[in-house]
Design an enzyme around this catalytic site. Structure first.
Site, mmCIF file in Angstrom:
data_model
loop_
_atom_site.group_PDB
_atom_site.id
_atom_site.type_symbol
_atom_site.label_atom_id
_atom_site.label_comp_id
_atom_site.label_asym_id
_atom_site.label_seq_id
_atom_site.Cartn_x
_atom_site.Cartn_y
_atom_site.Cartn_z
ATOM 1 N N HIS A 19 0.813 -1.206 0.000
ATOM 2 C CA HIS A 19 0.000 0.000 0.000
ATOM 3 C C HIS A 19 0.853 1.264 0.000
ATOM 4 C CE1 HIS A 19 -4.203 -1.650 1.145
ATOM 5 N NE2 HIS A 19 -3.514 -2.542 0.461
ATOM 6 N N HIS A 65 -2.166 -12.440 -2.233
ATOM 7 C CA HIS A 65 -3.258 -13.092 -1.521
ATOM 8 C C HIS A 65 -2.943 -14.539 -1.162
ATOM 9 C CE1 HIS A 65 -6.438 -9.971 -3.017
ATOM 10 N NE2 HIS A 65 -5.487 -9.447 -2.265
#
EC number: 1.11.1.21
Length: 735
Positions: free
Chosen positions: A101, A264
């Site tokens: 991020h 993920h």
């Protein structure tokens, strides 16, 4: 009366020497909301930086015990803290999300965002909904930052922690380059969108096109809504958003699949209960929270009771281990739509085998279902993504390599050329997205430089042509992601040699003459150096013609890139749709031309005085696009005078708008049209701050000051991408 004064003083202490800094005071921006924002040109000056002026982060980094730092980070991964316990006893997934991020705000449109300045520490990023609970990750890192201090920036530490997290769980990385320098307050130049509410999306046109230069599809999210566009759980529609967002980050389909699937493979999403239990973000949190936000009243407020995105569950049964289980789950089951305990759309496997259940985040003996987001299922139901995902599923080594390379690109894309990288793990390989440039192995003496300048000035090229070409080559530089600039001479190559602003026919003529000069020289000198040297020679001549015998500093050493080293699509985004320094604008935009000028100046790393002196100088040097007369307030074109400012401020003239959007400068007495101008020209007399600079340079006693300041700003732009000079200077000091 005395008692009354005391009472008033107790009610309102803001008097005398105390200034009310509260948010309810009226500012200039409140009175004049359309005021030109020049503050973005001065947002990172010395006054905000606590380091000594001579502090050199790269030199400090060289003192770092890099391997000891990595070992401390590795230990941190499994040292769970009671105040914010690690899911599954491992902080790795949290630090991967933090690093991702930090880097993932980058967009190729203007090169802004990204990890290179450590701005996840500041608003708005520290309080974006998508960054919920990453404040905990940064607090977990604080003891390590405290220990290593100035030798490692927050910006570098965020990314290195992500690398170590991947490695500690068995994943592959291909290296790390340090060199990210922290800023000390938010970057106000970045446009994140016009929405006034978090998670709103008003950034698409009627035909669905995402507003330039944005990459994220929703305000406050790094990429796209994981529940689907506008919260609708449609995997195919989600794929369209994903493709556009990742494209605007400079990623292709293969890199996109690798990053989503690889990221993920680790960790879980958190949506244990309703969002009504979650407190305010860090910037809105009470003072006693000390910068921590999103404190939750649901259950324990942490661990298995954590609420972050609202989606709940792990993607795989092995959330702290690199393996192929993400694809095993994605393709091994059908998925049914449901809502999380927090009310978010997510997908659950139909009749999962017990071996495919995930451990509880706190109790490994307890098994819980896995999940997929709508954006995960996009990799299965979009035809192109599915092909790539199935290929990766069948080829684990290819997948691991693709993820490692995409991760390196994600976390280093905004750092510029490889010469800026620091540390022992910098990959030897050159990547096309780094815009590689061949090294040069020649040096030039002062006598040789003077001889080349004489050849250029005697070549038949005008001062205007020499200045234009040098500016066109160097002014592609973006301070945001350190791309562009004169080094590489990519103005010779596609796509730059075809850009309208560069006047392709005239450019071809100038480059042809430079190539002739290059062939005639006794030693090999790059076209990149010749272009800059030609511009410098022209500036010197223009200054001499104005009565000032000055030298323009020149540092040889630029290389010439090849077309094979140039990603045409990647460089296309550097094309200026407006360049106020050349009085160029491709078409009419909703943003006023003067704002586009300031934005261009900020990307070049210029201050407001530097922007002012460059515009004034370039106008009289005849650097306008296609020799347009607008703003050329002089009868001595090609002579470096302060005529632009003198005539701009002369009250013998009035400024009259025309229907075409151009302004006529007329003699007040006779009505004679003396000159024409654009808004970019007139802003230097209209805006009170810029007018003060214009007045300064128009003074009779500042003519030489104007010339010297122009040269300093000119050299700054010409050398903006010369990170090799910085590196050589550092090495000479440490040698």
């Amino acid at each position: 009366m005395e008692n009354q004064n005391r009472q008033n003083a107790s009610q309102c202490p803001f008097h005398g020497s105390i200034t009310n800094q509260s948010s309810n005071r009226t500012t200039n921006k409140d009175w004049w909301p359309n005021q030109l924002n020049l503050s973005i040109l001065h947002q990172h000056d010395r006054k905000t930086n606590p380091h000594d002026e001579e502090f050199d982060y790269a030199a400090e980094f060289q003192k770092l015990d890099y391997w000891a730092l990595k070992e401390d980070l590795r230990k941190l991964m499994t040292e769970s803290q009671d105040w914010w316990p690690a899911d599954y006893g491992h902080y790795g997934p949290l630090f991967i999300r933090m690093a991702w991020h930090s880097a993932g705000t980058y967009r190729i449109g203007d090169g802004r965002g990204g990890a290179s300045t450590g701005t996840q520490r500041f608003a708005p990023l520290n309080s974006w909904p998508d960054n919920a609970n990453l404040d905990k990750a940064r607090r977990l890192l604080w003891p390590i930052k405290k220990k290593y201090g100035n030798k490692i920036s927050w910006a570098d530490l965020f990314i290195l922690a992500g690398n170590v997290a991947i490695e500690s769980m068995g994943g592959k990385t291909i290296g790390f380059g340090g060199g990210r320098v922290d800023v000390w307050h938010p970057e106000e130049d970045i446009y994140w969108g016009a929405e006034k509410e978090w998670l709103a999306s008003e950034r698409h046109s009627d035909d669905g096109e995402l507003e330039h230069p944005l990459a994220a599809s929703v305000m406050g999210l790094i990429y796209v809504n994981p529940e689907g566009p506008d919260g609708k759980p449609d995997p195919k529609a989600a794929a369209r958003d994903i493709r556009e967002t990742f494209r605007r980050m400079g990623m292709n389909d293969e890199e996109t699949v690798a990053l989503i699937a690889g990221g993920h493979t680790f960790g879980k999403a958190h949506g244990a209960g309703p969002a009504t239990h979650v407190g305010p973000e860090p910037e809105a949190a009470p003072i006693e929270a000390q910068g921590l936000g999103w404190m939750s009243s649901y259950g324990k407020g942490k661990g298995s009771d954590t609420i972050t995105s609202g989606i709940e569950g792990a993607w795989t049964p092995t959330p702290t281990q690199w393996d192929m289980s993400y694809f095993d789950m994605l393709f091994g089951y059908d998925w049914w739509l449901t809502k999380s305990p927090a009310g978010a759309w997510q997908w659950m496997a139909v009749d999962p085998n017990e071996k495919d259940l995930a451990p509880d985040a706190e109790d490994p003996s307890k098994k819980v279902p896995t999940m997929m987001m709508t954006t995960d299922l996009a990799l299965r139901f979009d035809p192109e993504y599915e092909k790539i995902a199935r290929r990766f599923h069948q080829n684990p080594e290819e997948f691991a390599e693709a993820f490692a390379r995409a991760w390196f690109k994600l976390t280093h894309r905004d750092m510029g050329p490889k010469t800026r990288y620091l540390g022992p793990e910098v990959p030897k390989e050159d990547f096309i997205w780094q815009d590689p440039i061949p090294e040069v192995n020649y040096e030039l003496t002062e006598a040789e430089i003077e001889e080349i300048k004489a050849k250029i000035l005697n070549s038949g090229l005008t001062v205007s042509e020499l200045v234009k070409t040098a500016w066109a080559s160097a002014s592609t530089f973006r301070h945001s992601d350190k791309r562009g600039g004169a080094n590489g001479a990519r103005i010779r190559l596609a796509p730059q040699n075809e850009w309208e602003v560069n006047e392709p026919e005239r450019l071809a003529k100038v480059l042809s003459i430079y190539e002739d000069i290059q062939r005639e020289l006794p030693k090999k000198v790059s076209i990149a150096d010749l272009i800059v040297l030609g511009g410098s020679a022209a500036v010197e001549k223009a200054a001499r013609d104005a009565g000032f015998d000055v030298k323009v500093p020149f540092s040889p050493g630029r290389g010439d890139a090849t077309q094979e080293q140039t990603d045409v699509e990647s460089f296309a985004v550097l094309e200026p749709f407006a360049d106020g320094f050349r009085n160029y604008q491709k078409q009419e935009y909703s943003v006023p031309p003067e704002e586009l000028l300031v934005d261009k100046a900020q990307l070049l790393g210029l201050t407001a005085p530097e922007m002012t002196v460059l515009v004034g100088g370039l106008r009289v040097l005849g650097a306008n696009y296609r020799d347009l007369p607008h703003g050329v307030f002089t009868d001595r074109i090609g002579v470096l005078t302060n005529d632009f400012f003198v005539n701009l401020l002369d009250m013998d003239y009035e400024w009259v708008p025309t229907d075409s959007g151009i302004y006529e400068i007329r003699n007040r007495k006779t009505g004679e049209v003396r000159w024409t101008a654009t808004r970019v020209d007139l802003i230097f007399g209209s805006n009170s701050i810029l007018r003060s600079y214009a007045e300064f340079y128009a003074q009779d006693d500042n003519q030489e000051k104007f010339v010297r300041d122009f040269i300093n700003a000119w050299v700054k732009v010409m050398n903006a991408d010369r990170f090799d000079l910085v590196k050589k200077a550092r090495e000479s000091v440490t040698a």
